[in-house]
Design an enzyme around this catalytic site. Structure first.
Site, PDB file in Angstrom:
ATOM      1  N   PHE A 182      49.358  48.449  41.218  1.00 56.12           N
ATOM      2  CA  PHE A 182      49.788  48.878  39.882  1.00 56.12           C
ATOM      3  C   PHE A 182      48.797  49.907  39.335  1.00 56.12           C
ATOM      4  CE2 PHE A 182      50.120  47.983  35.199  1.00 56.12           C
ATOM      5  CZ  PHE A 182      51.388  48.518  35.034  1.00 56.12           C
ATOM      6  N   ASN A 184      46.760  50.073  37.016  1.00 54.30           N
ATOM      7  CA  ASN A 184      45.431  49.695  36.555  1.00 54.30           C
ATOM      8  C   ASN A 184      44.572  49.070  37.651  1.00 54.30           C
ATOM      9  OD1 ASN A 184      46.533  47.151  36.869  1.00 54.30           O
ATOM     10  ND2 ASN A 184      46.414  46.566  34.714  1.00 54.30           N
ATOM     11  N   LYS A 185      45.050  49.062  38.890  1.00 52.57           N
ATOM     12  CA  LYS A 185      44.289  48.443  39.964  1.00 52.57           C
ATOM     13  C   LYS A 185      43.243  49.417  40.532  1.00 52.57           C
ATOM     14  CE  LYS A 185      46.342  44.447  39.834  1.00 52.57           C
ATOM     15  NZ  LYS A 185      47.235  44.628  38.685  1.00 52.57           N
ATOM     16  N   THR A 186      42.333  48.876  41.333  1.00 58.76           N
ATOM     17  CA  THR A 186      41.232  49.677  41.865  1.00 58.76           C
ATOM     18  C   THR A 186      41.745  50.857  42.671  1.00 58.76           C
ATOM     19  OG1 THR A 186      39.780  47.757  41.869  1.00 58.76           O
ATOM     20  CG2 THR A 186      39.146  49.596  43.282  1.00 58.76           C
TER      21      THR A 186
END
Length: 368
Positions: A182, A184-186
């Site tokens: 997604f 907002n993931k790393t």
């Protein structure tokens, strides 16, 4: 006080993302076939040390496919931490199985193996450890329980790219594991996910299900009811470019976490720490205030300075759809009511981290 806008998370798309996406557009391979899908799968599997990986459209459907591949369904119980993002629990309910909530270990915030044992019943089929915020669960204890009671383990690694347990990447311990990409993931593909396993049969089942149940050796012949859970070549192109820089992202996030910890020494705010024998990837850098009634005033104080924060996940057992058989999970509830996620993206400057820490210190009357 200078007001600046600092979000909790912001993706870094400064690598080969545009070049790879343009290659997709030029080739016209923009849907679920193309070189980037296969390369992203193989490179991701190699990176974490697993034999098989299958791209999917998001992290929630990755969990759904993993459970379906194991044959989890009505009448089964799946152990899951209550302190998790709701998607972990939603995926269990999609199958018709029953989520059984378990408390957290106070030192790590992860699922408590002792509480897992207390919640086992003859209907338990699987354990779903969730490596929340980038800290690893106690996989030795969890796998010991799974072997003792002959249970499946589905690792939810949505927030744990770069997280290690005893020098092994999480997602390599369970029968089948999942990741999320997604925004907002790393590493991100906008929306996207991955199912991984060392069991070829399980991955083949997941691939069969994610592609509308299309039979392997007969065109347009579908032999099961499947799903359209596929990742596009464009998404995979972005993911491959992000994967190329994953080490730099993770190193910077760990550096930021250390800066926060140093800057907040002496402030009555406890930083989520790395557990012994693990490597915390710090998807989110989180703190606990001393008292629950301090949290929202602190968040409001930071918002006035242009600093976005988020509360730690609310325990899923407290949500309306799961509260009919309410039980107390005191550690998870305490963490949830006192926890705050701070800005955590790798593009944060040292000056911004210092500014955020100073504003936290201001709230407590401390020179951070």
């Amino acid at each position: 006080m200078t007001k600046i806008a600092i979000p909790v998370y912001q993706p870094d798309l400064g690598g080969n993302e545009k070049r790879y996406v343009n290659e997709c557009l030029d080739s016209t391979w923009i849907s679920s076939r193309g070189r980037f899908v296969t390369e992203f799968e193989s490179n991701f599997a190699r990176r974490i040390g697993v034999q098989h990986a299958a791209t999917v459209s998001n992290g929630t459907v990755a969990l759904h496919l993993a459970l379906l591949a194991l044959g989890i369904g009505p009448g089964d119980e799946v152990i899951v931490p209550t302190l998790t993002y709701v998607a972990s629990v939603n995926a269990i309910t999609y199958t018709g199985a029953t989520p059984v909530f378990v408390d957290s270990a106070r030192d790590t915030w992860q699922i408590d193996p002792d509480d897992i044992r207390r919640h086992l019943t003859p209907r338990t089929r699987a354990i779903m450890p969730v490596h929340i915020y980038g800290q690893a669960c106690d996989m030795a204890s969890i796998m010991g329980l799974a072997n003792e009671y002959r249970l499946f383990v589905v690792e939810d690694c949505a927030e744990a790219i770069g997280t290690l347990y005893q020098d092994r990447h999480v997602g390599t311990f369970g029968d089948i594991s999942t990741f999320s990409f997604f925004g907002n993931k790393t590493i991100t593909t906008g929306e996207g996910g991955m199912v991984v396993s060392n069991d070829k049969t399980l991955i083949e089942r997941a691939r069969h299900l994610k592609g509308q149940g299309l039979a392997a050796h007969r065109e347009y012949w579908h032999d099961i009811v499947g799903y359209n859970y596929r990742m596009t070549n464009i998404q995979a192109a972005i993911g491959l470019a992000q994967l190329e820089r994953a080490d730099a992202f993770i190193a910077r996030k760990r550096s930021i976490a250390l800066q926060y910890a140093r800057a907040l020494e002496g402030v009555p705010a406890e930083v989520h720490r790395e557990a012994p024998g693990t490597t915390h990837s710090y998807w989110m850098i989180s703190i606990l205030v001393e008292r629950a009634e301090q949290r929202e005033p602190l968040r409001e104080h930071l918002a006035l300075a242009g600093i976005e924060t988020r509360p730690v996940f609310y325990p899923v057992h407290t949500m309306p759809m799961h509260s009919r058989s309410f039980r107390r999970h005191p550690v998870a509830e305490d963490l949830a009511w006192r926890g705050i996620n701070l800005p955590s993206w790798p593009g944060l400057s040292d000056e911004q981290v210092g500014f955020i820490a100073a504003r936290i210190g201001d709230f407590f009357g401390h020179d951070a």
